[in-house]
Design an enzyme around this catalytic site. Structure first.
Site, PDB file in Angstrom:
ATOM      1  N   ASP A  49       0.829  -1.199   0.000  1.00 49.15           N
ATOM      2  CA  ASP A  49       0.000   0.000   0.000  1.00 49.15           C
ATOM      3  C   ASP A  49       0.869   1.257   0.000  1.00 49.15           C
ATOM      4  OD1 ASP A  49      -2.951   1.115   0.859  1.00 49.15           O
ATOM      5  OD2 ASP A  49      -1.360   2.262   1.830  1.00 49.15           O
ATOM      6  N   TYR A  54       2.486  10.061  -0.401  1.00 43.20           N
ATOM      7  CA  TYR A  54       3.606   9.539   0.385  1.00 43.20           C
ATOM      8  C   TYR A  54       4.957   9.887  -0.234  1.00 43.20           C
ATOM      9  CZ  TYR A  54       0.066   6.510   2.599  1.00 43.20           C
ATOM     10  OH  TYR A  54      -1.034   6.010   3.248  1.00 43.20           O
ATOM     11  N   LYS A  79      -3.030   5.852  -4.064  1.00 40.84           N
ATOM     12  CA  LYS A  79      -4.163   6.722  -3.761  1.00 40.84           C
ATOM     13  C   LYS A  79      -4.033   8.070  -4.462  1.00 40.84           C
ATOM     14  CE  LYS A  79      -3.966   4.684   0.843  1.00 40.84           C
ATOM     15  NZ  LYS A  79      -2.521   4.390   0.863  1.00 40.84           N
ATOM     16  N   HIS A 110      -7.908   9.397  -1.641  1.00 43.34           N
ATOM     17  CA  HIS A 110      -7.213   9.350  -0.351  1.00 43.34           C
ATOM     18  C   HIS A 110      -8.053   9.868   0.814  1.00 43.34           C
ATOM     19  CE1 HIS A 110      -2.838   9.290   1.284  1.00 43.34           C
ATOM     20  NE2 HIS A 110      -3.678   8.841   2.179  1.00 43.34           N
ATOM     21  N   ILE A 228      -2.912  -3.294   7.263  1.00 39.07           N
ATOM     22  CA  ILE A 228      -1.643  -2.948   6.610  1.00 39.07           C
ATOM     23  C   ILE A 228      -0.643  -2.394   7.633  1.00 39.07           C
ATOM     24  CG2 ILE A 228      -2.421  -2.674   4.234  1.00 39.07           C
ATOM     25  CD1 ILE A 228      -2.829   0.298   4.770  1.00 39.07           C
ATOM     26  N   SER A 231       6.344  -0.874   9.066  1.00 35.60           N
ATOM     27  CA  SER A 231       7.578  -0.776   9.821  1.00 35.60           C
ATOM     28  C   SER A 231       8.716  -0.707   8.813  1.00 35.60           C
ATOM     29  CB  SER A 231       7.771  -1.999  10.741  1.00 35.60           C
ATOM     30  OG  SER A 231       9.013  -1.916  11.411  1.00 35.60           O
ATOM     31  N   ARG A 236      10.838  -6.600  12.718  1.00 38.88           N
ATOM     32  CA  ARG A 236       9.451  -6.307  13.031  1.00 38.88           C
ATOM     33  C   ARG A 236       8.549  -6.595  11.831  1.00 38.88           C
ATOM     34  NH1 ARG A 236       9.361  -0.922  15.975  1.00 38.88           N
ATOM     35  NH2 ARG A 236      10.570  -2.210  17.421  1.00 38.88           N
ATOM     36  N   ASN A 240       5.449  -9.020  12.404  1.00 35.08           N
ATOM     37  CA  ASN A 240       4.085  -8.535  12.181  1.00 35.08           C
ATOM     38  C   ASN A 240       3.321  -9.413  11.207  1.00 35.08           C
ATOM     39  OD1 ASN A 240       4.577  -6.388  13.907  1.00 35.08           O
ATOM     40  ND2 ASN A 240       4.909  -4.901  12.265  1.00 35.08           N
TER      41      ASN A 240
END
Length: 261
Positions: A49, A54, A79, A110, A228, A231, A236, A240
């Site tokens: 994602d 971003y 998005k 978004h 979603i 990290s 991790r 996860n």
């Protein structure tokens, strides 16, 4: 993590299957973003994602291109910033170029536009989907009332609504409302919206020999809610996603649901 083929998915319109477990890239920048997506793909995540806002679509695309995972096994979401209304075609063309792919799997608005028409923007996404540049379309940060407006005017519901979600935000009516409208609920910031040290989560985690974060991810999946976690730490990222070796009981699920308020 189990093999990607064994991971649970949810069906979207057009017979598209979306993994219930994905990898988020918000606030991931530079080489750490590229490395994190590479690690996630190696670890077995198959939903990636990102978003125009971003500023990391090129880094996500590079990691996907370099991965040994075939493109058809990776579900890519990005998005559209609502302030780009009127520039939807240019925006998706740029996203496809940055990601290095010919088609998205899911394109989301978004957040609801503060100016202009919710419905006009949704109609443009429908047109772009019908032209084949994305397999499915949806929204993010929309209320059920706003989704109802889109359905009433176009006869078409978003495939997905991505919203902030976690045990402390659990609302059975919200889950039911999305289900009744045929909209898949996708949760972001699962850990930021959760106190991982909560006694309920720590007790459940200890019972299964896992971390509270793993319990939170597993809780989403058993509810049929796409999750979603994000990290940039390799260990991790692996932890996860390692949530397919245990199952929460009905009593444990109910106890976690009870954290909602």
């Amino acid at each position: 993590m189990t093999s990607s083929t064994a991971q649970p998915t949810v069906k979207l319109p057009g017979n598209v299957r979306m993994p219930l477990l994905g990898f988020g890239t918000w606030q991931a920048h530079g080489e750490s973003a590229h490395r994190a997506v590479s690690v996630a793909l190696d670890a077995g995540y198959r939903l990636i994602d990102t978003a125009t806002a971003y500023g990391n679509e090129d880094l996500v695309g590079r990691a996907i291109a370099e991965s040994a995972v075939p493109r058809e096994e990776i579900f890519i979401t990005t998005k559209l910033p609502p302030e780009r209304a009127g520039r939807e075609q240019r925006t998706i063309d740029e996203s496809l170029r940055m990601l290095g792919v010919d088609q998205l799997d899911l394109w989301l608005i978004h957040w609801p536009p503060s100016r202009g028409s919710l419905v006009d923007l949704w109609r443009r996404l429908i047109e772009i989907r019908d032209a084949g540049q994305t397999r499915t379309i949806g929204v993010s940060n929309y209320s059920l009332a706003q989704i109802d407006s889109l359905i009433a005017e176009t006869g078409e519901a978003p495939a997905v609504n991505q919203i902030k979600w976690g045990p402390r935000l659990f609302n059975a009516a919200e889950v039911k409302g999305h289900h009744e409208r045929g909209v898949v609920l996708e949760g972001y910031s699962p850990f930021k919206t959760t106190r991982l040290g909560d006694p309920v989560l720590t007790r459940v985690a200890q019972a299964h020999g896992v971390s509270p974060a793993q319990v939170v991810v597993r809780w989403h999946i058993q509810h049929g809610i796409v999750v979603i976690p994000k990290s940039v730490t390799p260990a991790r990222i692996h932890t996860n996603g390692d949530v397919f070796g245990f199952k929460l009981s009905a009593e444990e699920m109910a106890a976690i649901d009870g954290l909602g308020h």
